[in-house]
Design a protein around this motif. Structure first.
Motif, PDB file in Angstrom:
ATOM      1  N   GLY A  74     -35.188  -7.889  -0.369  1.00  0.00           N
ATOM      2  CA  GLY A  74     -36.717  -8.704  -0.012  1.00  0.00           C
ATOM      3  C   GLY A  74     -36.790  -9.487   0.631  1.00  0.00           C
ATOM      4  N   SER A  76     -38.714  -8.320   3.151  1.00  0.00           N
ATOM      5  CA  SER A  76     -39.107  -7.915   4.008  1.00  0.00           C
ATOM      6  C   SER A  76     -40.598  -8.083   4.201  1.00  0.00           C
ATOM      7  CB  SER A  76     -38.668  -6.696   4.068  1.00  0.00           C
ATOM      8  OG  SER A  76     -38.943  -6.391   1.875  1.00  0.00           O
ATOM      9  N   GLY A 287     -35.461   1.944   3.238  1.00  0.00           N
ATOM     10  CA  GLY A 287     -35.823   0.775   2.369  1.00  0.00           C
ATOM     11  C   GLY A 287     -36.459  -0.005   3.765  1.00  0.00           C
ATOM     12  N   CYS A 288     -35.850  -1.400   3.644  1.00  0.00           N
ATOM     13  CA  CYS A 288     -37.122  -2.084   3.855  1.00  0.00           C
ATOM     14  C   CYS A 288     -36.078  -2.671   4.672  1.00  0.00           C
ATOM     15  CB  CYS A 288     -38.119  -3.192   3.428  1.00  0.00           C
ATOM     16  SG  CYS A 288     -38.715  -2.034   2.301  1.00  0.00           S
ATOM     17  N   CYS A 291     -32.216  -5.127   3.778  1.00  0.00           N
ATOM     18  CA  CYS A 291     -32.258  -4.811   2.329  1.00  0.00           C
ATOM     19  C   CYS A 291     -31.448  -3.876   1.817  1.00  0.00           C
ATOM     20  CB  CYS A 291     -33.958  -4.260   1.826  1.00  0.00           C
ATOM     21  SG  CYS A 291     -33.781  -4.322  -0.455  1.00  0.00           S
ATOM     22  N   ILE A 293     -30.667  -2.039  -0.838  1.00  0.00           N
ATOM     23  CA  ILE A 293     -30.924  -1.121  -1.841  1.00  0.00           C
ATOM     24  C   ILE A 293     -31.739  -0.054  -1.770  1.00  0.00           C
ATOM     25  CG2 ILE A 293     -32.441  -1.900  -3.623  1.00  0.00           C
ATOM     26  CD1 ILE A 293     -31.786  -4.182  -3.445  1.00  0.00           C
ATOM     27  N   GLN A 294     -32.280   0.416  -0.983  1.00  0.00           N
ATOM     28  CA  GLN A 294     -33.060   1.137  -0.211  1.00  0.00           C
ATOM     29  C   GLN A 294     -33.353   2.273  -1.368  1.00  0.00           C
ATOM     30  OE1 GLN A 294     -31.328   3.168   3.019  1.00  0.00           O
ATOM     31  NE2 GLN A 294     -32.066   0.781   3.714  1.00  0.00           N
ATOM     32  N   CYS A 295     -34.711   1.254  -2.080  1.00  0.00           N
ATOM     33  CA  CYS A 295     -35.369   2.228  -2.821  1.00  0.00           C
ATOM     34  C   CYS A 295     -36.024   3.129  -2.938  1.00  0.00           C
ATOM     35  CB  CYS A 295     -35.734   1.308  -3.742  1.00  0.00           C
ATOM     36  SG  CYS A 295     -38.126   0.194  -3.753  1.00  0.00           S
ATOM     37  N   LYS A 296     -36.725   3.540  -1.866  1.00  0.00           N
ATOM     38  CA  LYS A 296     -37.849   3.877  -1.007  1.00  0.00           C
ATOM     39  C   LYS A 296     -37.145   5.615  -1.021  1.00  0.00           C
ATOM     40  CE  LYS A 296     -40.492   0.977  -0.025  1.00  0.00           C
ATOM     41  NZ  LYS A 296     -42.117   0.694   0.569  1.00  0.00           N
ATOM     42  N   CYS A 512     -39.791  -9.449  -2.243  1.00  0.00           N
ATOM     43  CA  CYS A 512     -40.427  -8.376  -3.550  1.00  0.00           C
ATOM     44  C   CYS A 512     -39.586  -8.324  -4.605  1.00  0.00           C
ATOM     45  CB  CYS A 512     -39.000  -7.286  -2.529  1.00  0.00           C
ATOM     46  SG  CYS A 512     -38.968  -5.493  -3.566  1.00  0.00           S
ATOM     47  N   TYR A 514     -38.560  -6.811  -6.872  1.00  0.00           N
ATOM     48  CA  TYR A 514     -37.484  -5.987  -7.089  1.00  0.00           C
ATOM     49  C   TYR A 514     -35.903  -6.659  -6.943  1.00  0.00           C
ATOM     50  CZ  TYR A 514     -39.998  -1.518  -7.602  1.00  0.00           C
ATOM     51  OH  TYR A 514     -40.891  -0.871  -8.148  1.00  0.00           O
TER      52      TYR A 514
END
Ligand code: SF4
Length: 542
Positions: A74, A76, A287-288, A291, A293-296, A512, A514
């Motif tokens: 988060g 980024s 992701g960014c 991060c 989480i790789q939410c994209k 972020c 999230y």
């Protein structure tokens, strides 16, 4: 030494072709911190009242936050702040990706740009050194082509580039700025401000990562996050479906704006949901910076539309605005429309909203077949959606009018068209129905930017039925009794007031939402430990 920062702010005047460097005091950093607050400082101090946002006198600020660039989920993000050509007032839009961390590593916490170059240029910031270079060979090119050219020209594929597409060059009033082709400062037309300055891109590269005041404490936080983030209920869904996972739940709650906000329920929502994307055109999770989480979710398809995963994939706001607002449930068409928005560099929310507005005008005889060049602009027409997105990006046909945004388009059309323009201060409504979330409604109505969904905590975070632990983050503001989302009592106004302050805090830090939000991995009060470890400052949430 000011921990967390590089300690330098780059000033660029494109009219005189000059760059200078400011080295503010620690007090300055502590007072303005970063992101939206740092940008607001420069705008309030230096912008002439009444200035045309597309004139050389407007200022555009690219700012990071205290934690930007530290190797933690988060961290980024960066903000872009300017006077908006869409709303004529201050605007701030944040993006994830890699650009913000790279700017700090290149030696600057922020870049403040004013003036207008005579011919197209780009800025090249390389480990503290700054060049204003010709962009004539990439002006008019799509971001993927322009990025490839700059990689070759600069001899480095890891350069991070914030850039505009043809929409920004043509001054679409809601043109966006991308970095790495798929992370966007999407809202409020900040890409058009870059276009008006003949500034195609800012390329950054650096080796000097920022230093933390207490590295031992920060390392412990990083380790703890890595070990436990997968247990966080809020992050599990994000990791599998991305923000697209919100389509079905919001629809079931009657909160998915549909048919240009006539209703909050879309019969065919499942067709544009994260679940359906996964079954059909999902390509890979991305992701960014730093991060896990790789939410994209990038998407790919060949038929009936060729969809290029280089431009990522549609997130919740894009699915709702290009899909539910227009009642187009064909996931291929909605994803193609989203890819085109990214390719032309235009905001998906304002694009979807402008097309839905035009559809409602068409249904009511205000826009006719002769105005659309024969396109039948009915709700649900997938082919029309894709065609009009292209027309907006190129400012051709009806797209030239819609590129002005719903407020100006309605004023031009007259005949009561303003009833169908869903905006505040010219800022199109994002995909959160204010009738279903009253604090969000208060934010739309009163925020300086216009209808901004990032300026309050959304009401469901304080709903009855949540656990005591979930409600705790609000308790420290004296908000003790949960409130239904549709409540609009004095208590809800108090909730709005305090959570607007929390939203400003998140914007100034560029963190972020999230990972840091009342119901996320870190609550906003817990996140203070990250800020303390990085900055060494004795700070509280207040
Ligand atoms: S949670 Fe998603 S949007 Fe936020 S930093 Fe991680 S990958 Fe980027």
């Amino acid at each position: 030494m000011t921990y967390g920062y590089s300690g330098k702010i780059l000033r660029v005047d494109l009219t005189t072709d000059k760059t200078t460097v400011e080295q503010p005091s620690e007090i300055f950093y502590r007072r303005y911190m970063g992101g939206g607050a740092l940008g607001a400082y420069y705008l309030l101090k230096e912008l002439e009242p009444g200035i045309d946002p597309l004139s050389p006198g407007n200022i555009i600020v690219f700012a990071t936050g205290v934690p930007t660039g530290f190797p933690l989920a988060g961290m980024s993000r960066h903000s872009v702040i300017s006077k908006s050509p869409l709303t004529n007032t201050i605007a701030e839009s944040e993006a994830g990706g890699w650009w913000g961390p790279e700017l700090k590593a290149a030696g600057y916490d922020a870049v403040v740009v004013k003036g207008r170059a005579e011919k197209p240029v780009y800025l090249w910031i390389n480990d503290g050194k700054v060049d204003i270079k010709s962009a004539e060979n990439i002006w008019g090119r799509y971001p993927d082509e322009a990025q490839k050219t700059l990689f070759e020209e600069l001899g480095d594929k890891n350069v991070r580039i914030a850039m505009i597409g043809p929409g920004g060059e043509r001054l679409v009033r809601y043109a966006a700025i991308s970095n790495n082709l798929r992370h966007y400062n999407g809202r409020a037309g900040l890409g058009a401000v870059m276009g008006s300055k003949n500034l195609k891109a800012i390329a950054v590269r650096g080796k000097n990562r920022p230093k933390a005041a207490d590295m031992t404490a920060l390392k412990a936080i990083i380790k703890e996050f890595g070990a436990h983030f997968k247990e966080s209920p809020a992050l599990i869904g994000l990791n599998t479906l991305g923000s697209a996972g919100n389509v079905n739940p919001l629809n079931e709650d009657g909160q998915l704006p549909t048919k240009n906000f006539r209703t909050g329920y879309f019969e065919e929502a499942d067709q544009i949901s994260g679940e359906h994307i996964h079954e059909t055109i999902f390509y890979k999770a991305e992701g960014c910076f730093a991060c896990p989480i790789q939410c994209k979710m990038a998407v790919k398809a060949y038929e009936p539309y060729d969809i290029d995963p280089e431009y990522g994939g549609p997130e919740y706001e894009a699915l709702a605005s290009l899909g539910a607002y227009t009642m187009v449930s064909d996931i291929h068409a909605v994803s193609k429309a989203s890819e085109l928005c990214n390719k032309y560099g235009i905001d998906t929310i304002s694009t979807g909203s402008s097309i839905a507005f035009a559809m409602e005008c068409y249904e009511n005889g205000i826009i006719r077949d002769e105005d659309t060049g024969g396109i039948r602009l009915k709700f649900g027409n997938a082919e029309a959606l894709v065609k009009i997105v292209e027309q907006i990006g190129l400012r051709e046909g009806l797209g030239d009018l819609l590129a002005e945004g719903t407020k100006r388009a309605a004023e031009h059309l007259g005949k009561g068209a303003h009833k169908y323009a869903m905006h505040v201060k010219g800022y199109e409504f994002p995909a959160h129905d204010p009738r279903a979330k009253q604090s969000v409604g208060l934010a739309y109505a009163t925020n300086a930017y216009g209808a901004d969904h990032m300026s309050t905590i959304h009401d469901p975070a304080f709903s009855p039925g949540l656990s005591k632990e979930a409600l705790e983050p609000m308790n420290s503001f004296g908000l003790l009794d949960p409130l239904p989302p549709e409540d609009l009592s004095e208590e809800k106004v108090r909730f709005f007031y305090y959570t607007q302050l929390i939203s400003s805090y998140l914007n100034a830090l560029d963190v972020c939402m999230y990972v840091c939000y009342p119901m996320q991995y870190w609550t906003t009060s817990e996140f203070i430990n990250v800020i303390k470890a990085i900055s060494g400052w004795e700070v509280t949430q207040w």
